[in-house]
Design a protein around this motif. Structure first.
Motif, PDB file in Angstrom:
ATOM      1  N   ILE A 133     -13.598 -94.246  44.929  1.00 42.18           N
ATOM      2  CA  ILE A 133     -13.776 -95.358  45.860  1.00 42.18           C
ATOM      3  C   ILE A 133     -15.032 -96.126  45.476  1.00 42.18           C
ATOM      4  O   ILE A 133     -15.843 -95.646  44.677  1.00 42.18           O
ATOM      5  CB  ILE A 133     -13.871 -94.878  47.329  1.00 42.18           C
ATOM      6  N   SER A 134     -15.206 -97.304  46.037  1.00 44.39           N
ATOM      7  CA  SER A 134     -16.405 -98.101  45.777  1.00 44.39           C
ATOM      8  C   SER A 134     -16.758 -98.871  47.035  1.00 44.39           C
ATOM      9  O   SER A 134     -15.948 -99.003  47.956  1.00 44.39           O
ATOM     10  CB  SER A 134     -16.170 -99.070  44.617  1.00 44.39           C
ATOM     11  N   LYS A 135     -17.975 -99.426  47.039  1.00 42.20           N
ATOM     12  CA  LYS A 135     -18.414-100.186  48.200  1.00 42.20           C
ATOM     13  C   LYS A 135     -17.601-101.461  48.386  1.00 42.20           C
ATOM     14  O   LYS A 135     -17.520-102.003  49.486  1.00 42.20           O
ATOM     15  CB  LYS A 135     -19.895-100.542  48.095  1.00 42.20           C
ATOM     16  N   ALA A 136     -16.976-101.938  47.317  1.00 39.14           N
ATOM     17  CA  ALA A 136     -16.332-103.252  47.339  1.00 39.14           C
ATOM     18  C   ALA A 136     -14.958-103.255  47.992  1.00 39.14           C
ATOM     19  O   ALA A 136     -14.496-104.301  48.456  1.00 39.14           O
ATOM     20  CB  ALA A 136     -16.218-103.790  45.913  1.00 39.14           C
ATOM     21  N   THR A 147     -13.452 -98.612  55.823  1.00 34.74           N
ATOM     22  CA  THR A 147     -14.289 -99.594  55.136  1.00 34.74           C
ATOM     23  C   THR A 147     -15.577 -98.924  54.675  1.00 34.74           C
ATOM     24  O   THR A 147     -16.338 -98.409  55.515  1.00 34.74           O
ATOM     25  CB  THR A 147     -14.634-100.772  56.059  1.00 34.74           C
ATOM     26  N   PRO A 148     -15.857 -98.893  53.375  1.00 39.18           N
ATOM     27  CA  PRO A 148     -17.121 -98.330  52.893  1.00 39.18           C
ATOM     28  C   PRO A 148     -18.272 -99.316  53.094  1.00 39.18           C
ATOM     29  O   PRO A 148     -18.090-100.529  52.970  1.00 39.18           O
ATOM     30  CB  PRO A 148     -16.862 -98.092  51.401  1.00 39.18           C
ATOM     31  N   ILE A 149     -19.436 -98.766  53.406  1.00 39.33           N
ATOM     32  CA  ILE A 149     -20.641 -99.573  53.642  1.00 39.33           C
ATOM     33  C   ILE A 149     -21.767 -98.975  52.810  1.00 39.33           C
ATOM     34  O   ILE A 149     -22.150 -97.820  53.020  1.00 39.33           O
ATOM     35  CB  ILE A 149     -21.025 -99.554  55.138  1.00 39.33           C
ATOM     36  N   VAL A 158     -25.795 -94.936  48.823  1.00 42.13           N
ATOM     37  CA  VAL A 158     -25.069 -93.993  49.674  1.00 42.13           C
ATOM     38  C   VAL A 158     -24.007 -94.790  50.423  1.00 42.13           C
ATOM     39  O   VAL A 158     -24.261 -95.925  50.822  1.00 42.13           O
ATOM     40  CB  VAL A 158     -26.035 -93.303  50.669  1.00 42.13           C
ATOM     41  N   LEU A 159     -22.849 -94.195  50.622  1.00 43.82           N
ATOM     42  CA  LEU A 159     -21.821 -94.886  51.392  1.00 43.82           C
ATOM     43  C   LEU A 159     -21.780 -94.384  52.828  1.00 43.82           C
ATOM     44  O   LEU A 159     -21.773 -93.171  53.087  1.00 43.82           O
ATOM     45  CB  LEU A 159     -20.433 -94.689  50.767  1.00 43.82           C
ATOM     46  N   GLU A 178     -25.152-108.279  53.398  1.00 46.34           N
ATOM     47  CA  GLU A 178     -23.691-108.316  53.293  1.00 46.34           C
ATOM     48  C   GLU A 178     -23.045-107.019  53.782  1.00 46.34           C
ATOM     49  O   GLU A 178     -21.915-107.017  54.273  1.00 46.34           O
ATOM     50  CB  GLU A 178     -23.257-108.607  51.854  1.00 46.34           C
ATOM     51  N   GLU A 179     -23.784-105.925  53.682  1.00 51.59           N
ATOM     52  CA  GLU A 179     -23.260-104.657  54.191  1.00 51.59           C
ATOM     53  C   GLU A 179     -23.403-104.578  55.706  1.00 51.59           C
ATOM     54  O   GLU A 179     -22.543-104.002  56.392  1.00 51.59           O
ATOM     55  CB  GLU A 179     -23.975-103.488  53.520  1.00 51.59           C
TER      56      GLU A 179
END
Length: 255
Positions: A133-136, A147-149, A158-159, A178-179
């Protein structure tokens, strides 16, 4: 949705080995903190965020006999060290455990638990099915949208994770604009609040309160707490009514 706080302590837990401070000597069960982790029950699914060194004890305490997936926030040992203890779930559920983490975290796990990923496996080792997974990109776990943050733990990404009206963030010191946008509108927010005094990689109590005031959730719970924060009862008594200190075993129902 039901959220269970499996552990609410920092990397050393509370009490700390060899410490006889007021908090470590406290008889209040809320001052006994295992390493930070939560369990989510959503639409009949059972998800765990982080498997720290106390994972086995936490699963036994809460009588969690089924886990559909594990999601990792980051690679530090106080969040990953218990991964080996997914073995009973492999046996009971007769399938590999889905594990969701960033590429960097998966690489660290593959180094530290190399025996899990060997081509010729020793009988009885944990069985995992990794998902990068990724933040995007939002992702789904057993049909549950997440939703990852990305937050920064000093210089380490860190997510945190949001699902519906619930957001869980641990090990944060700063959060980019943006996060923060991904968090807005959350009704229940969990944030780390390590201690009262300055720390290089964690929110202090004051910083966590400021973040809650900025994001304006209906309720907030603080976690990843050290013995330096103070006794649970005393600290919570001075918090605004909509902010609470989480404690091990606390359950929160979210409509």
């Amino acid at each position: 949705m039901k959220v269970t706080f499996l552990g609410t302590g920092t990397s050393q837990g509370v009490p700390v080995i060899g410490c006889d401070c007021v908090v470590c000597s406290s008889l209040d069960f809320r001052d006994k903190r295992l390493r930070s982790s939560i369990h989510l029950e959503i639409e009949g699914k059972s998800l765990v965020i982080d498997t720290g060194p106390d994972f086995r004890m936490q699963m036994l305490r809460e009588k969690i006999n089924h886990v559909d997936a594990v999601i990792f926030t980051h690679e530090h040992k106080d969040h990953t060290a218990g991964l080996d203890d997914i073995r009973p779930y492999n046996f009971m559920q007769k399938k590999d455990m889905p594990v969701f983490a960033t590429k960097k975290v998966l690489s660290q796990i593959k180094r530290e638990f190399a025996y899990i990923f060997e081509e010729v496996k020793y009988p009885g080792v944990p069985k995992v099915l990794t998902h990068e997974i990724s933040k995007a990109n939002p992702f789904e776990v057993e049909g549950i949208p997440i939703t990852p943050i990305e937050v920064m733990h000093y210089r380490l990404p860190v997510l945190g994770f949001r699902t519906g009206d619930f957001t869980y963030i641990t090990d944060a010191k700063t959060i980019a604009k943006e996060e923060l946008e991904k968090i807005k509108g959350t009704k229940i927010l969990v944030l780390n609040a390590l201690q009262a005094s300055h720390h290089i990689s964690h929110f202090t109590l004051e910083e966590a309160i400021e973040m809650v005031n900025f994001l304006k959730p209906e309720k907030a719970f603080f976690t990843h707490i050290s013995h330096k924060l103070g006794a649970h009862g005393e600290v919570e008594a001075n918090l605004p009514a909509h902010i609470k200190l989480a404690y091990d075993g606390l359950k929160v129902d979210i409509a």
